[in-house]
Design an enzyme around this catalytic site. Structure first.
Site, PDB file in Angstrom:
ATOM      1  N   ASP A 143       0.840  -1.190   0.000  1.00  0.00           N
ATOM      2  CA  ASP A 143       0.000   0.000   0.000  1.00  0.00           C
ATOM      3  C   ASP A 143       0.884   1.252   0.000  1.00  0.00           C
ATOM      4  O   ASP A 143       2.049   1.206   0.380  1.00  0.00           O
ATOM      5  CB  ASP A 143      -0.899   0.026   1.233  1.00  0.00           C
ATOM      6  CG  ASP A 143      -1.947  -1.079   1.222  1.00  0.00           C
ATOM      7  OD1 ASP A 143      -2.164  -1.690   0.159  1.00  0.00           O
ATOM      8  OD2 ASP A 143      -2.545  -1.341   2.280  1.00  0.00           O
TER       9      ASP A 143
ATOM     10  N   ARG B 124      -1.418  -0.723  -8.652  1.00  0.00           N
ATOM     11  CA  ARG B 124      -2.815  -0.431  -8.302  1.00  0.00           C
ATOM     12  C   ARG B 124      -3.018   1.084  -8.352  1.00  0.00           C
ATOM     13  O   ARG B 124      -2.355   1.833  -7.645  1.00  0.00           O
ATOM     14  CB  ARG B 124      -3.128  -0.954  -6.893  1.00  0.00           C
ATOM     15  CG  ARG B 124      -4.533  -0.610  -6.404  1.00  0.00           C
ATOM     16  CD  ARG B 124      -4.640  -0.708  -4.889  1.00  0.00           C
ATOM     17  NE  ARG B 124      -4.326  -2.057  -4.418  1.00  0.00           N
ATOM     18  CZ  ARG B 124      -3.823  -2.326  -3.216  1.00  0.00           C
ATOM     19  NH1 ARG B 124      -3.554  -1.344  -2.371  1.00  0.00           N
ATOM     20  NH2 ARG B 124      -3.567  -3.570  -2.859  1.00  0.00           N
TER      21      ARG B 124
END
Length: 279
Positions: A107, A158
């Protein structure tokens, strides 16, 4: 014990509960990205504990037929204590996952962590010829340059709009401008990437754009959404043949995450209120 009011957004407190959630979604052709809740550790012990818990989860995933992977936050693996600690713990974890065929997502946190996160991701992605992915945030003004840098790096990216309250000096703060940046990033990625694109968005407009770009360029992509948000759309997209992954957090530190989801969207707040009053 996880109260029912939070179970819409959190896949249980234990790894076993999280894997049960993943198995249930497998039956509907939706795969799961599991994130153990925890972040911003300023001591090594909790970071090592979460790294060990992820190692155990990787073993569980590798030893079952569940279609799942993991996602970690840099501050969860010691970034707040310095880049060396983060690199050490993450490298060990990615090496372990690669040996067992389990994918690892990294992340992205606030803009002060971007450089070190990008550098370590690129090192690991090149070392393992993929097997690791990175989140990038469209609201940061630097992200287009970062994505161009990553175009030939094996692994996955992402694309998200960005959830952190960043200063205007480094980030777009107008929603329309963030949407414009997100569209620009997708257009670049579908044209220049050789697959490895993850559309991390609940926005139907961005998902439709990804479909059109796929038809135009033939570039493979997947769709990623959060547990508890537009789940009907997740199942519909999977039924239509698209690769769909649900980001599902789990663990005992669920309360702050749950309230974050509730505050984000009016419908989430209404869900919570109905659960409280029993209607």
């Amino acid at each position: 014990m996880l109260p029912p009011i939070a179970s819409r957004f959190v896949a249980g407190e234990s790894p076993a509960a999280a894997l049960d959630h993943a198995r249930a979604l497998d039956e509907r052709d939706v795969s799961v990205i599991l994130n153990r809740l925890g972040e911003h550790y300023d001591e090594r012990g909790p970071a090592e504990d979460d790294a060990a818990a992820y190692r155990d989860l990787i073993e569980e995933i590798a030893n079952t037929d569940v279609d799942a992977c993991i996602s970690i936050k840099p501050s969860q693996l010691g970034l707040d204590m310095g880049a060396d600690t983060f690199r050490e713990l993450l490298t060990d974890l990615v090496d372990h996952a690669a040996d067992r065929g389990v994918f690892v997502w990294i992340d992205m946190e606030d803009h002060t962590t971007t450089d070190v996160t990008l550098d370590i991701y690129e090192e690991l992605a090149r070392t393992h010829d993929g097997g690791v992915g990175l989140c990038v945030q469209a609201n940061l003004k630097r992200t287009r340059d970062d994505v161009e840098r990553l175009a030939d790096v094996p692994g996955k990216i992402r694309f998200v709009k960005g959830a952190y309250d960043e200063p205007a000096a480094v980030a777009y703060t107008d929603k329309a401008r963030v949407d414009e940046a997100y569209r620009d990033l997708l257009e670049y990625a579908f044209e220049h990437f050789d697959g490895g694109i993850a559309v991390g968005s609940h926005d139907p407009e961005m998902i439709d754009l990804a479909k059109r770009l796929h038809d135009e360029h033939g570039t493979d992509f997947e769709i990623q959404m959060l547990m508890g948000v537009r789940e009907a759309a997740q199942f519909e997209l999977a039924a239509d043949g698209y690769e769909v992954w649900q980001y599902a957090p789990y663990g005992g530190k669920w309360l702050s995450y749950f309230w974050r989801r509730v505050r984000e969207r009016k419908e989430n707040l209404l869900f919570a209120l109905r659960a409280v009053v029993g209607r």
